[in-house]
Design a protein around this motif. Structure first.
Motif, short mmCIF file in Angstrom:
data_model
loop_
_atom_site.label_atom_id
_atom_site.label_comp_id
_atom_site.label_asym_id
_atom_site.label_seq_id
_atom_site.Cartn_x
_atom_site.Cartn_y
_atom_site.Cartn_z
N TRP A 464 41.20 -99.49 73.78
CA TRP A 464 40.68 -98.45 74.27
C TRP A 464 40.45 -99.02 75.82
O TRP A 464 41.10 -99.53 75.86
CB TRP A 464 38.79 -99.17 73.78
CG TRP A 464 38.33 -99.59 73.14
CD1 TRP A 464 38.28 -101.31 72.59
CD2 TRP A 464 38.47 -101.40 75.18
NE1 TRP A 464 38.02 -102.33 73.28
CE2 TRP A 464 38.05 -102.80 74.85
CE3 TRP A 464 37.78 -101.26 76.19
CZ2 TRP A 464 37.72 -103.33 75.46
CZ3 TRP A 464 38.35 -102.02 77.35
CH2 TRP A 464 37.58 -103.41 76.26
N ASP A 497 31.78 -104.13 74.82
CA ASP A 497 32.47 -104.79 73.72
C ASP A 497 33.53 -105.40 73.04
O ASP A 497 34.25 -104.53 73.72
CB ASP A 497 31.83 -103.81 72.76
CG ASP A 497 31.65 -104.05 71.38
OD1 ASP A 497 32.80 -104.67 71.10
OD2 ASP A 497 31.19 -103.96 69.90
N ARG A 499 35.77 -104.44 71.21
CA ARG A 499 36.08 -104.90 69.84
C ARG A 499 36.18 -102.95 70.15
O ARG A 499 37.42 -102.05 69.87
CB ARG A 499 36.16 -104.56 68.49
CG ARG A 499 36.00 -105.75 67.86
CD ARG A 499 35.47 -106.37 66.49
NE ARG A 499 36.34 -108.03 66.17
CZ ARG A 499 35.31 -108.85 66.30
NH1 ARG A 499 34.56 -109.10 67.77
NH2 ARG A 499 36.06 -109.94 65.93
N THR A 500 35.85 -102.32 70.93
CA THR A 500 35.23 -101.06 71.29
C THR A 500 35.30 -100.47 73.38
O THR A 500 35.65 -99.51 72.82
CB THR A 500 34.34 -100.37 70.25
OG1 THR A 500 32.82 -101.39 71.57
CG2 THR A 500 33.35 -100.71 69.17
N GLU A 502 33.39 -100.07 74.31
CA GLU A 502 31.39 -100.06 74.51
C GLU A 502 30.80 -100.20 75.92
O GLU A 502 30.59 -101.84 76.19
CB GLU A 502 30.11 -100.21 73.18
CG GLU A 502 29.16 -99.67 74.17
CD GLU A 502 28.14 -99.49 72.63
OE1 GLU A 502 26.99 -99.68 72.70
OE2 GLU A 502 28.61 -100.42 71.18
#
Lengths: 562, 153
Positions: A464, A497, A499-500, A502
């Motif tokens: 990401w 975030d 993991r993402t 965000e």
């Protein structure tokens, strides 16, 4: 008639007039090598520069997490601004990574400052100020990146290249060793690293044509244990990568101006080395110029180089490889991840230096190309005298010294990226000690720049990207709460975030970020601390923000008290 | 244009060597130069004065022969109150100097270079009470680079 003078007495420590000084509890007394080896088993503390020897900048703390991070706010602020004259007055910046030991924070500032603070309240406990000559050669600002702690002592380097040991309870100096020559253009900016009974420090000054070195001292007595030069003398291994005639090697650079990492199983220190000198005039130093711009593995006891991997042979772009060497395991291999100024993410077998993978991590790279097998082909560089050449990334690199992080739970690396170009025009000059030795006129772009935080897996795949308006010039921190913290040059401090990517939270800190945030806890309450203070070598990494205001605050965030 | 030899004359002609003729305050480091005294036991001492209505340290540039401890006598002969914030390893040293007062400061400066000090109090800052202590000498031999002697400017 003679009038008697009024007795003004004896001058006193300025700190006695601060309203806040005292003695710290003896928390550092029990900090040993064995505890630092297992630093992440003490998540409440941040015992060493990167949080652990592996350089991951990962805190296991998870009280602040993706669900509640939007509720965090300032818990306290330490304002470090000072009166009077300081060295290089325009270039100071707050670049440190604070350490925390059982409720006491130890943090360094610019110009020779070290403070002990109450980590729960921010109250100053003691201060130490090293007198800094105004005219010491500071290539990249009046800065310091942090301290080390062990066996009752706090260790710090000073701008005039001393290593000092302070009593951790009082801040009083216990010993002082000079390890660099200010008349030769040497200085010191790195956070020391404790390994066994040694305190290890590198030299700064690569823009002044010095010969870079790493030094180790006995942490009890201050006795010098070893020095390892990063440019070989004639006849030593690697000397065939320098001109056989003349003294290019003696001015060759390769400074270790950041902190390295350490693997107790290999007993190797993994250190990045700086640019060759002169930075941009390669014609006076034909050859690969070992061990500049290299990942160097050094035996921690002997102080000798065991292997190296050179990221930019014969550098003419100022692409130091000083960045952190993050140690991690993947598919049963002991590896090392390194995001280089030249825009490539290197993964290397840390037992032997064998290249595993190379991946570009910035969109614009046109200085040259590195193939998957590591072959380097330069294409744009200052070659002809007086002829301007523009290239990406600029001399601050696609990532400057500020650090990436690795989260063992997500198995992702997080890297702050600077996508900025520059123009260099070769201008040959004679070498003279203490005079800047660049070999070019350089102007970094003030337009057409961007930045982001990217997440990469061990295979070099970008998972990401969080885009910022400006280049990202501060270290990132990742936590067990599934978060990545990243500061921006405009003062914003962000939580993402892990993991993402965000965007979950932000706070305007009032000055640009150019430091290394850390996380710790006191009495069960998790804190995230970030020194904030724009400045330093801003003309190199982000001249478009050269006019932004300085700051000198240590901001600490937490959830509201229960 | 002027040469270095003409500097003193031109400073006087332009009024750069006094308060409130050319500049408003006293031009930084336009005052006297003095040397610290080194005693047989290795101690270094010096006296620094503030003369009436000059708003400058005398000497304004104090030169130490090498790094180490120095004992300063600070004398305020002026008819105004000043102070001194001086560089020293450990912490900076502060002393308040009321009109016609005399005090002391012990400093530790460990290496070569130019150190600034000042009178950081209202009415003084920027007016000329900024002085320099210049430490001569080299770093210890063990701290120097292993390389042949290099040219200097």
């Amino acid at each position: 008639m003679t009038v008697e003078y009024v007795d003004a007495g004896e001058a006193i420590d300025q700190g006695d007039l601060s309203g806040n000084h005292g003695t710290a509890p003896p928390v550092v007394e029990g900090v040993t090598y064995e505890r630092i080896l297992e630093a992440r088993s003490e998540p409440q503390n941040w015992l060493t520069y990167y949080g652990a020897y592996n350089g991951q900048r990962f805190s296991p703390l998870d009280q602040i997490n993706t669900e509640n991070v939007k509720r965090i706010g300032p818990a306290w602020v330490f304002q470090a601004g000072s009166s009077g004259m300081i060295a290089g007055a325009s270039t100071y910046a707050f670049e440190a990574a604070p350490l925390v030991v059982d409720g006491v924070m130890f943090v360094s500032g610019w110009d020779g400052w070290v403070w002990a603070l109450n980590a729960a309240t921010g109250n100053e406990i003691w201060r130490y100020k090293h007198a800094t000559p105004y005219d010491v050669s500071l290539c990249c600002g009046n800065v310091n990146r942090g301290v080390a702690v062990a066996k009752g002592k706090v260790f710090s380097v000073t701008p005039n290249a001393h290593l000092i040991a302070l009593d951790a309870t009082t801040g009083k100096k216990l010993w002082d060793r000079t390890y660099g020559d200010v008349r030769a253009g040497e200085s010191a900016t790195c956070a020391p690293l404790i390994v066994k009974n040694l305190v290890i420090v590198g030299s700064s000054g690569g823009e002044f044509g010095v010969r870079g070195h790493l030094d180790a001292f006995d942490l009890d007595s201050g006795e010098h244990a070893w020095r390892c030069y990063m440019v070989p003398k004639p006849g030593e291994p690697g000397s065939d990568t320098w001109p056989s005639e003349g003294q290019a090697w003696a001015r060759g650079g390769g400074n270790c101006w950041l902190t390295g990492t350490f693997d107790p199983e290999t007993n190797l220190l993994y250190w990045g080395t700086g640019n060759p000198a002169p930075d941009f005039d390669g014609e006076v130093r034909e050859g690969d110029n070992l061990y500049t711009d290299s990942i160097v593995a050094i035996d921690a006891d002997a102080g000798e180089i065991r292997w190296h991997y050179q990221c930019t042979p014969h550098d003419v772009w100022d692409y130091d490889s000083i960045s952190e060497c993050i140690l991690f395991e993947h598919e049963g291999r002991k590896l090392l991840g390194h995001f280089d100024k030249n825009g490539y993410f290197f993964v290397v077998d840390r037992t032997n230096g064998e290249l595993v993978r190379i991946t570009p991590f910035v969109d614009r790279i046109d200085w040259g190309n590195i193939t998957r097998d590591g072959k380097v082909t330069p294409s744009r560089y200052p070659e002809k005298e007086g002829e301007p050449v523009h290239f990406f990334p600029g001399p601050a690199g696609a990532k400057e010294w500020t650090h990436a992080a690795y989260n063992p739970e997500t198995e992702l690396f997080y890297v702050p990226v600077q996508d900025v170009g520059a123009t260099a025009t070769r201008r040959r000059r004679e070498f003279k000690e203490s005079i800047p030795y660049w070999g070019a006129g350089v102007q970094v772009d003030i337009e057409d720049m961007t930045g982001y935080v990217s997440a990469y897996d061990a295979n070099g795949e970008e998972k990401w990207r969080w885009r910022a308006k400006l280049p990202m010039c501060a270290s990132v921190l990742t936590t067990g709460g599934g978060l990545v913290f990243a500061g921006e040059p405009n003062g914003m401090f962000n939580a993402l975030d892990a993991r993402t990517g965000e965007h979950l939270w932000q706070f305007q800190c009032g000055s640009g970020h150019h430091s290394s945030p850390v996380s710790y806890s006191v009495d069960g309450r998790q804190f995230v601390a970030v020194p904030v203070g724009w400045g330093g070598w801003a003309e190199g990494f982000l001249p478009g923000m050269l006019g932004a205001g300085h700051g000198s605050a240590l901001m600490v965030f937490a959830l509201p008290p229960e | 244009m002027t040469s270095a030899q003409e500097r003193s004359d031109l400073m006087g002609k332009l009024g750069l060597n006094v308060q409130n003729r050319a500049a408003i305050g006293r031009l930084l480091n336009s005052g006297n130069v003095g040397e610290a005294k080194e005693h047989g036991d290795g101690r270094m001492t010096a006296t620094i004065r503030i003369n009436p209505d000059e708003l400058t340290w005398d000497p304004q540039i104090l030169v130490m022969p090498h790094g180490g401890d120095i004992e300063l006598e600070l004398i305020n002969d002026d008819q105004n109150t000043h102070c001194a914030l001086l560089p020293s390893n450990g912490d900076r040293k502060f002393i308040w100097l009321v009109n016609h007062s005399r005090g002391r400061a012990t400093l530790n400066l460990d290496g070569p270079g130019c150190y600034w000090y000042s009178s950081p109090t209202g009415n003084d800052e920027g007016r000329g009470l900024t002085g320099a202590i210049v430490v001569l000498g080299d770093v210890p031999p063990e701290a120097r680079l292993d390389r042949p002697d290099q040219p200097r400017p």
